[in-house]
Scaffold this motif. Structure first.
Motif, PDB file in Angstrom:
ATOM      1  N   ALA A  78       0.921   2.188  -5.916  1.00 44.40           N
ATOM      2  CA  ALA A  78       2.119   2.619  -5.182  1.00 44.40           C
ATOM      3  C   ALA A  78       1.779   3.747  -4.212  1.00 44.40           C
ATOM      4  O   ALA A  78       1.087   4.692  -4.589  1.00 44.40           O
ATOM      5  CB  ALA A  78       3.191   3.069  -6.162  1.00 44.40           C
ATOM      6  N   PRO A  79       2.273   3.672  -2.973  1.00 47.58           N
ATOM      7  CA  PRO A  79       1.947   4.719  -1.998  1.00 47.58           C
ATOM      8  C   PRO A  79       2.782   5.992  -2.151  1.00 47.58           C
ATOM      9  O   PRO A  79       2.439   7.033  -1.587  1.00 47.58           O
ATOM     10  CB  PRO A  79       2.228   4.049  -0.651  1.00 47.58           C
ATOM     11  N   ASP A 126       7.243   0.226  -3.798  1.00 47.43           N
ATOM     12  CA  ASP A 126       6.345   1.261  -3.275  1.00 47.43           C
ATOM     13  C   ASP A 126       6.381   2.539  -4.111  1.00 47.43           C
ATOM     14  O   ASP A 126       5.642   3.488  -3.834  1.00 47.43           O
ATOM     15  CB  ASP A 126       6.728   1.623  -1.837  1.00 47.43           C
ATOM     16  N   LEU A 164       4.979   7.418   5.132  1.00 44.14           N
ATOM     17  CA  LEU A 164       4.209   6.244   4.698  1.00 44.14           C
ATOM     18  C   LEU A 164       3.793   5.386   5.878  1.00 44.14           C
ATOM     19  O   LEU A 164       2.765   4.723   5.838  1.00 44.14           O
ATOM     20  CB  LEU A 164       5.020   5.375   3.728  1.00 44.14           C
TER      21      LEU A 164
END
Ligand code: URA
Ligand code: SF4
Length: 216
Positions: free
Chosen positions: A52-53, A93, A212
């Motif tokens: 996950a970012p 995310d 992001l």
């Protein structure tokens, strides 16, 4: 002040040396790094993928989270999910975790209701090795601190939400953004300040989303 005592040695000795997310999740239930495990139902570690970012860090599990073993499944989690959607963030995310992994509470006098107690600095410090290991293995593009407890845990210093919220900061552990805790927005429901507080949370999460997409 000595933060580490024999009764509260800190989580360090329970954190696997070469951590991966599955290893951390497997090891966490055995943690006796502070006394909070004793009155809690179970450890509430995290939800989300190691890839996950975006890492969202809350304070500690609440009543529902303690019973279910998953972060942000109660009322504050509901409000957070609404804000996440409004900010256009994809739920896949997100990696969701907490500064403190056990539910600190007391029982209401003459009742059975469990009342949330804010974790103290000693609990944040004791639990911090788990959070540092999570940041190491997930290596998110951005860590979002939901509230002052998370801010203190991630940055290792006291934070002032009002003065520091909503901008991406370069910290020792990577890029960090501070915003309010969804519970503090929830407390305003039905009152004058609610819409503004919710909109401000969405605005901060929108900044996180833009980070992001920033070319690196
Ligand atoms: N509040 C938090 O900070 N974390 C949770 O998991 C739930 C509510
Ligand atoms: Fe360990 Fe953190 Fe639970 Fe304390 S709150 S026992 S340090 S996992």
């Amino acid at each position: 002040m000595a933060l580490s005592t024999p009764e509260r040695p800190g989580a360090g000795e329970w954190v696997p040396e070469r951590p991966s997310l599955p290893k951390l999740r497997e090891a966490a239930p055995a943690c006796r790094g502070c006394e909070l495990w004793r009155d809690a139902t179970q450890v509430v570690f995290s939800a989300g993928r190691a890839a996950a970012p975006l890492m969202l860090v809350g304070e500690q599990p609440g009543d529902r989270e303690d019973l279910e073993g998953t972060p942000f499944v109660g009322p504050a989690g509901g409000l957070l999910a609404d804000a996440v959607d409004r900010a256009g963030l994809a739920r896949e995310d997100l990696y969701l975790t907490n500064a403190v992994k056990h539910f600190r509470h007391h029982i209401a006098p003459r009742g059975k209701r469990r009342i949330h107690d804010k974790p103290d600095t000693v609990h944040i410090e004791a639990c911090r090795p788990w959070l540092l290991a999570e940041i190491q293995v997930v290596a998110p593009q951005l860590v979002v601190c939901l509230g002052a407890t998370a801010g203190r845990a991630v940055l290792g210093r006291p934070v002032r939400i009002g003065a520091e919220r909503g901008r991406v900061m370069d910290a020792e552990l990577g890029r960090v953004l501070i915003t309010t805790h969804p519970s503090s927005v929830l407390r305003l429901r039905g009152k004058d300040g609610f819409e503004d507080a919710f909109t401000a949370l969405v605005a901060d999460l929108t900044v996180a989303g833009a980070e992001l997409r920033r070319p690196r």
